[in-house]
Design a protein around this motif. Structure first.
Motif, PDB file in Angstrom:
ATOM      1  N   GLU A 194      -3.406  -1.818  -7.737  1.00 30.77           N
ATOM      2  CA  GLU A 194      -4.504  -2.284  -8.593  1.00 30.77           C
ATOM      3  C   GLU A 194      -4.009  -3.364  -9.555  1.00 30.77           C
ATOM      4  O   GLU A 194      -4.678  -4.387  -9.743  1.00 30.77           O
ATOM      5  CB  GLU A 194      -5.099  -1.111  -9.373  1.00 30.77           C
ATOM      6  N   VAL A 223       0.843  -1.202   0.000  1.00 30.59           N
ATOM      7  CA  VAL A 223       0.000   0.000   0.000  1.00 30.59           C
ATOM      8  C   VAL A 223       0.877   1.250   0.000  1.00 30.59           C
ATOM      9  O   VAL A 223       1.576   1.546   0.960  1.00 30.59           O
ATOM     10  CB  VAL A 223      -0.949   0.008   1.220  1.00 30.59           C
ATOM     11  N   ASP A 224       0.817   1.958  -1.122  1.00 27.07           N
ATOM     12  CA  ASP A 224       1.541   3.211  -1.268  1.00 27.07           C
ATOM     13  C   ASP A 224       0.541   4.234  -1.793  1.00 27.07           C
ATOM     14  O   ASP A 224       0.130   4.158  -2.950  1.00 27.07           O
ATOM     15  CB  ASP A 224       2.714   3.054  -2.242  1.00 27.07           C
ATOM     16  N   PRO A 225       0.120   5.185  -0.957  1.00 27.11           N
ATOM     17  CA  PRO A 225      -0.894   6.154  -1.394  1.00 27.11           C
ATOM     18  C   PRO A 225      -0.483   6.936  -2.640  1.00 27.11           C
ATOM     19  O   PRO A 225      -1.349   7.408  -3.379  1.00 27.11           O
ATOM     20  CB  PRO A 225      -1.027   7.103  -0.201  1.00 27.11           C
ATOM     21  N   ASP A 226       0.804   7.016  -2.896  1.00 23.16           N
ATOM     22  CA  ASP A 226       1.260   7.736  -4.076  1.00 23.16           C
ATOM     23  C   ASP A 226       1.332   6.846  -5.317  1.00 23.16           C
ATOM     24  O   ASP A 226       1.631   7.334  -6.408  1.00 23.16           O
ATOM     25  CB  ASP A 226       2.652   8.350  -3.814  1.00 23.16           C
ATOM     26  N   ASP A 227       1.061   5.536  -5.150  1.00 29.34           N
ATOM     27  CA  ASP A 227       1.144   4.607  -6.284  1.00 29.34           C
ATOM     28  C   ASP A 227       0.039   3.556  -6.190  1.00 29.34           C
ATOM     29  O   ASP A 227       0.302   2.359  -6.086  1.00 29.34           O
ATOM     30  CB  ASP A 227       2.520   3.947  -6.322  1.00 29.34           C
ATOM     31  N   VAL A 228      -1.189   3.997  -6.233  1.00 22.70           N
ATOM     32  CA  VAL A 228      -2.338   3.096  -6.152  1.00 22.70           C
ATOM     33  C   VAL A 228      -2.412   2.195  -7.385  1.00 22.70           C
ATOM     34  O   VAL A 228      -2.843   1.045  -7.304  1.00 22.70           O
ATOM     35  CB  VAL A 228      -3.645   3.913  -5.977  1.00 22.70           C
TER      36      VAL A 228
END
Length: 111
Positions: free
Chosen positions: A73, A64-69
């Motif tokens: 996915e 989980v990386d909020p800058d690389d959703v």
């Protein structure tokens, strides 16, 4: 075959009933079987039934990386594809033995 080249209809019906019972048994076994697919070295894992129903999705917090959703996915989709491939293999194995190889290519629905 009977004399004159006519098939024994009663024998064919018995074979069809036996195949139907084997298919029903294979489908029940598939429904109870759980398979997994994973991606990203196990960062995303999905569990599916042998019928292809998604039972669960596990995502490692490291994925989980909020800058690389988008990467997350992609990992989920890849894990689902891997799981679906396992389902396909198992289905071919179970249904192929139940139908005596009559499925695949004959256009029989459900095989």
């Amino acid at each position: 075959m009977r004399p004159g080249g006519q098939p024994n209809l009663q024998q064919l019906m018995k074979q069809a009933q036996k195949m139907q019972q084997q298919v029903a048994s294979a489908q029940a076994e598939l429904a109870e079987t759980e398979l997994t697919g994973s991606a990203g070295g196990g960062l995303v894992t999905v569990t599916l039934t042998g019928l292809g129903e998604v039972k669960s999705v596990h995502i490692d917090p490291k994925a989980v990386d909020p800058d690389d959703v988008e990467t997350l996915e992609d990992l989920v989709v890849a894990a689902l594809h891997a799981g679906a491939e396992e389902v396909r293999k198992l289905t071919d194995e179970k249904m192929g033995s139940a139908t005596g190889g009559l499925g695949g290519g004959l256009g029989i629905p459900g095989f």
